[in-house]
Design an enzyme around this catalytic site. Structure first.
Site, PDB file in Angstrom:
ATOM      1  N   THR A 132       0.813  -1.214   0.000  1.00 26.13           N
ATOM      2  CA  THR A 132       0.000   0.000   0.000  1.00 26.13           C
ATOM      3  C   THR A 132       0.846   1.264   0.000  1.00 26.13           C
ATOM      4  O   THR A 132       1.971   1.262   0.523  1.00 26.13           O
ATOM      5  CB  THR A 132      -0.894   0.022   1.269  1.00 26.13           C
ATOM      6  OG1 THR A 132      -1.465   1.322   1.422  1.00 26.13           O
ATOM      7  CG2 THR A 132      -0.091  -0.256   2.535  1.00 26.13           C
ATOM      8  N   TYR A 135      -1.936   0.283  10.232  1.00 25.35           N
ATOM      9  CA  TYR A 135      -2.182  -0.411   8.957  1.00 25.35           C
ATOM     10  C   TYR A 135      -0.935  -0.351   8.072  1.00 25.35           C
ATOM     11  O   TYR A 135      -0.418  -1.375   7.613  1.00 25.35           O
ATOM     12  CB  TYR A 135      -3.391   0.227   8.251  1.00 25.35           C
ATOM     13  CG  TYR A 135      -3.495  -0.144   6.806  1.00 25.35           C
ATOM     14  CD1 TYR A 135      -3.688  -1.468   6.421  1.00 25.35           C
ATOM     15  CD2 TYR A 135      -3.383   0.826   5.794  1.00 25.35           C
ATOM     16  CE1 TYR A 135      -3.756  -1.821   5.073  1.00 25.35           C
ATOM     17  CE2 TYR A 135      -3.454   0.488   4.464  1.00 25.35           C
ATOM     18  CZ  TYR A 135      -3.647  -0.838   4.113  1.00 25.35           C
ATOM     19  OH  TYR A 135      -3.708  -1.183   2.795  1.00 25.35           O
TER      20      TYR A 135
END
Ligand code: UDP
Length: 328
Positions: A121, A145
């Site tokens: 990501t 995250y």
């Protein structure tokens, strides 16, 4: 033991990105086998592929699956992905995204599977230091995250040294849109992503959309993101898979379009595409959000010959809108 040389284990293949990947793999002649615990995914999103319901943390199940199939590669789409949730419940993210992935890597390596494609990501970069982010940008995630994905990236690189793991780390910016034929759509429960929320508001399924802050250092004060069509994203994975299995060395690529849209611009495009009046109210900033995340994806384009088919936000939103109706 199935020794079919085109079997691919798709972990998280019942989720939004994984289920679109299964369609791409099928179309390209591969044989995807899905492992998904259905905590976020949907059984009916797995189209024309075997679904094994189970968790990648379950070593016994993985041993059994790897003894049944000789996989050409493993693709991993089974991470938790919500920035806000990760700030509130980091243990969930370190348990699922890091510890369970370690189990998967360990067992695939023990079974001699060498090719691994990992959904990473843009969140691994943290606050960008330049307008468009290249792969060499410093890695400084600002939320659990992003840190969980960064940790897995580091593990993968270590296994490449120790065990010859051959990897593609693909750092997504904002995956969006849906299968143009409407077979699949984006369904998170509860929904937290901007485009599906905006479209639910357009469809009258919610009152409107709350914009998470307008005091960011951007032109209109709202966060800017790089939205990439899910079909283009999956196509890049396919090219990475081919490259890896044809002998190319491990790779790390950004996947995005290189164009950023603010939250207000997304709402405006959605108003145009849907012809609906979408109510937008200003709210508080969401913890862990970067102001701007825009990819420089030149490397993937150049090295994989990747040419996105649907780079404009209008098409992305139109496909998402059409698919939402087919699935409501
Ligand atoms: N966002 C928003 N309202 C919402 C959902 C998202 O303003 O109801 C914003 C969010 O703060 C971010 C952008 O929209 O700046 C994209 O968020 P999303 O959750 O879709 O993806 P992320 O960038 O977190 O991966």
């Amino acid at each position: 033991m199935h020794t079919d040389s085109k079997s691919i284990l798709v972990v998280g293949g019942a989720g939004y990105i994984g289920s679109h990947m299964v369609l791409s793999l099928k179309r390209a002649g591969y044989h995807p086998v899905v492992l998904d615990n259905l905590s976020k995914g949907h059984r009916d999103a797995v189209i024309d592929a075997e679904l094994i319901v189970g968790d990648m943390a379950d070593a016994r199940l993985l041993d059994e699956i790897f003894s049944r199939y000789q996989f050409l590669a493993v693709m991993h789409f089974a991470s938790f992905i919500e920035v806000g949730e990760s700030v509130k419940f980091p243990a969930r993210y370190y348990q699922n995204n890091v510890a369970a992935t370690l189990n998967l890597l360990d067992i695939m390596i023990k079974n001699g599977v060498k090719h691994f494609i990992f959904s990473s990501t843009a969140a691994v970069y943290g606050e960008p230091k330049s307008a468009a982010i290249t792969e060499t940008h410093s890695l400084a995630p600002i939320n659990p995250y992003g840190r969980s994905k960064w940790m897995v990236e580091e593990m993968i690189k270590d296994f490449a040294v120790s065990d010859g793991l051959n990897y593609a780390i693909l750092r997504y910016f904002n995956a969006a849109g849906a299968d143009p034929e409407g077979r699949l759509c984006e369904r998170h429960e509860p929904e937290s992503h901007l485009i599906p929320i905006v479209l639910q508001a357009a469809a009258g399924k919610r009152q409107g959309v709350t914009i998470y802050g307008d005091r960011y250092p951007t032109a209109d004060g709202t966060c800017v993101r790089d939205y990439i069509h899910i079909v283009d994203l999956c196509h890049a994975h396919l090219l990475a898979l081919r490259a890896l299995t044809e002998g190319k060395k491990s790779m790390i690529y950004n996947l995005g379009t290189g164009h950023g849209y603010s939250v207000l611009q997304v709402v405006d495009v959605a108003r145009r595409v849907t012809g609906k009046d979408i109510k937008a109210a200003m709210g508080e900033p969401r913890a862990g959000d970067s102001a701007v995340l825009v990819a420089d994806a030149a490397l993937a384009k150049q090295e994989l010959n990747w040419v996105p088919s649907y780079p404009d936000l209008e098409t992305i939103i139109r496909h998402a809108w059409q698919a939402m109706f087919k699935h409501s």
